[in-house]
Design a protein around this motif. Structure first.
Motif, PDB file in Angstrom:
ATOM      1  N   PRO A  65      -1.098  -1.956  13.860  1.00  0.00           N
ATOM      2  CA  PRO A  65      -0.587  -1.813  15.226  1.00  0.00           C
ATOM      3  C   PRO A  65       0.428  -0.687  15.394  1.00  0.00           C
ATOM      4  O   PRO A  65       0.665  -0.232  16.523  1.00  0.00           O
ATOM      5  N   ALA A  66       1.036  -0.229  14.299  1.00  0.00           N
ATOM      6  CA  ALA A  66       2.033   0.844  14.386  1.00  0.00           C
ATOM      7  C   ALA A  66       1.413   2.233  14.226  1.00  0.00           C
ATOM      8  O   ALA A  66       2.107   3.245  14.375  1.00  0.00           O
ATOM      9  N   HIS A  67       0.115   2.308  13.966  1.00  0.00           N
ATOM     10  CA  HIS A  67      -0.504   3.592  13.642  1.00  0.00           C
ATOM     11  C   HIS A  67      -0.550   4.556  14.823  1.00  0.00           C
ATOM     12  O   HIS A  67      -0.356   5.764  14.651  1.00  0.00           O
ATOM     13  N   GLU A  68      -0.849   4.055  16.011  1.00  0.00           N
ATOM     14  CA  GLU A  68      -1.001   4.965  17.144  1.00  0.00           C
ATOM     15  C   GLU A  68       0.267   5.781  17.381  1.00  0.00           C
ATOM     16  O   GLU A  68       0.207   7.014  17.524  1.00  0.00           O
TER      17      GLU A  68
ATOM     18  N   ALA B  63       0.880   4.394   6.028  1.00  0.00           N
ATOM     19  CA  ALA B  63       0.469   3.157   5.358  1.00  0.00           C
ATOM     20  C   ALA B  63       1.182   1.954   5.955  1.00  0.00           C
ATOM     21  O   ALA B  63       1.350   0.931   5.294  1.00  0.00           O
ATOM     22  N   SER B  64       1.610   2.083   7.188  1.00  0.00           N
ATOM     23  CA  SER B  64       2.263   0.993   7.906  1.00  0.00           C
ATOM     24  C   SER B  64       1.196   0.050   8.467  1.00  0.00           C
ATOM     25  O   SER B  64       0.002   0.361   8.428  1.00  0.00           O
TER      26      SER B  64
ATOM     27  N   MET C  56       0.823  -1.206   0.000  1.00  0.00           N
ATOM     28  CA  MET C  56       0.000   0.000   0.000  1.00  0.00           C
ATOM     29  C   MET C  56       0.856   1.255   0.000  1.00  0.00           C
ATOM     30  O   MET C  56       0.603   2.196  -0.758  1.00  0.00           O
ATOM     31  N   GLY C  57       1.885   1.283   0.842  1.00  0.00           N
ATOM     32  CA  GLY C  57       2.738   2.463   0.911  1.00  0.00           C
ATOM     33  C   GLY C  57       3.467   2.733  -0.389  1.00  0.00           C
ATOM     34  O   GLY C  57       3.554   3.882  -0.841  1.00  0.00           O
ATOM     35  N   ALA C  58       4.004   1.678  -1.014  1.00  0.00           N
ATOM     36  CA  ALA C  58       4.712   1.850  -2.283  1.00  0.00           C
ATOM     37  C   ALA C  58       3.772   2.373  -3.363  1.00  0.00           C
ATOM     38  O   ALA C  58       4.160   3.196  -4.200  1.00  0.00           O
TER      39      ALA C  58
END
Length: 339
Positions: free
Chosen positions: A80-83, A76-77, A17-19
């Motif tokens: 669980p890493a969003h917060e 776009a990680s 997604m990020g790419a």
């Protein structure tokens, strides 16, 4: 502030997604540039950054956001890493487009709501891109017009060619049905009050231990019923459909993508392999709208409240998966900040 070169965006997460968002910002979107990328896999980030002039690779999102070249953040990680990334972005007072889920659970979502309110102004848009899909937009406009009367039922189907390794029952709700949850709230303009998950016989195409497909029943606050079929291993492509049943008619979207061809004694069309192709135009519209609004000093689109509400419904859905039966959605009182 955005420079004359455009809004400097840091993309956090450089997986599939990020790419794709990096490509989109670099090749499709006007008024923005990729100023930084960040990923826990350094070589992947460096390789992607090397394709864009003026883009710097980082391993820590906070370092990317501290760069003087960064005006806004696209997260776009993995969920669980969003917060942590959102907290860093709010700390720098940077506008954010955060892919769903905003955070994986209601406790962390509430912490983000509180942090944004302490900041005193909105900075977060959540990436529910179906709100930007042309068919969904037309469906929303028709329902809002009242031409067909009140919506009584909404049928939704969400089918994937196959799920990636390690996909779980819980992820069918949190990573897939979360889109239908937001679409329901947006299309009907109502909160969801209860969730019931049913598990039919599992397909032989699913890995052992995954109950796929599943059938989810959503009940809205006004009594409308919404069913969602989630089928993670349908085996033929990626398909998203919706049909609203109203007092004076029905309306259905998602039946056919692209041209229908008749040849050699057969007829048919193309079924896209994944969400990147099916919703490419929606993603383009979403990111362009976010860039345009950010350059105007505004935040539009799905809010952090929408991210929290989706998390609350998904939490109830996971509880129904595990315990069986109908589970009520526990929703905090909506702050006036998000009115």
């Amino acid at each position: 502030m955005a420079s004359q070169r455009g809004l400097g965006v840091a993309v956090i997460g450089t997986g599939k997604m990020g790419a794709d968002h990096v490509r989109r910002l670099h090749e499709v979107i006007s008024g923005a540039r990729v100023a930084a990328v960040a990923d826990t896999e350094p070589e992947r980030a460096k390789s992607l950054a090397a394709t864009i002039d003026g883009c710097t690779a980082y391993t820590e999102p906070a370092a990317a956001m501290a760069s003087g070249e960064v005006d806004a953040v696209l997260i776009a990680s993995p969920g669980p890493a969003h917060e942590a990334a959102l907290v860093d972005a709010l700390g720098h007072d940077l506008p954010v487009l955060c892919e769903k889920p905003m955070t994986p659970d209601t406790a962390s979502s509430l912490r983000i709501l509180e942090a944004e309110q302490r900041l005193g102004h909105r900075r977060i848009q959540v990436g529910f891109m179906r709100r930007y899909d042309a068919e969904y937009v037309k469906l929303k406009e028709l329902l809002d017009s009242g031409e067909l009367g009140a919506a009584l039922m909404l049928h939704q189907r969400h089918r994937n060619l196959a799920m990636p390794p390690g996909f779980t029952d819980e992820m069918l709700i949190t990573s897939s049905v979360s889109h239908e949850v937001d679409a329901t709230r947006w299309l009907l303009g109502q909160e969801i009050a209860a969730v019931t998950v049913h598990k039919p016989k599992a397909t032989s195409l699913a890995p052992a231990g995954l109950n796929d497909p599943q059938f989810i029943l959503l009940e809205t606050a006004s009594g409308a019923l919404v069913d969602v079929e989630i089928f993670g291993h349908c085996g033929y492509g990626y398909q998203v459909q919706a049909e609203a049943v109203c007092e004076r008619g029905t309306v259905r979207i998602g039946d056919e993508q692209g041209p229908r061809v008749s040849a050699d004694g057969r007829w048919g069309g193309h079924v896209p392999p994944d969400y990147v192709e099916r919703f490419e135009d929606a993603y383009d519209r979403e990111v362009q709208a976010w860039v345009d609004a950010t350059r105007r000093g505004e935040i539009t689109g799905p809010s952090a409240w929408d991210g929290y509400a989706a998390a609350a419904v998904c939490e109830a859905g996971v509880a129904s998966q595990r315990e069986g039966g109908r589970v009520g959605v526990e929703l905090a009182e909506r702050p006036g900040f998000y009115a």
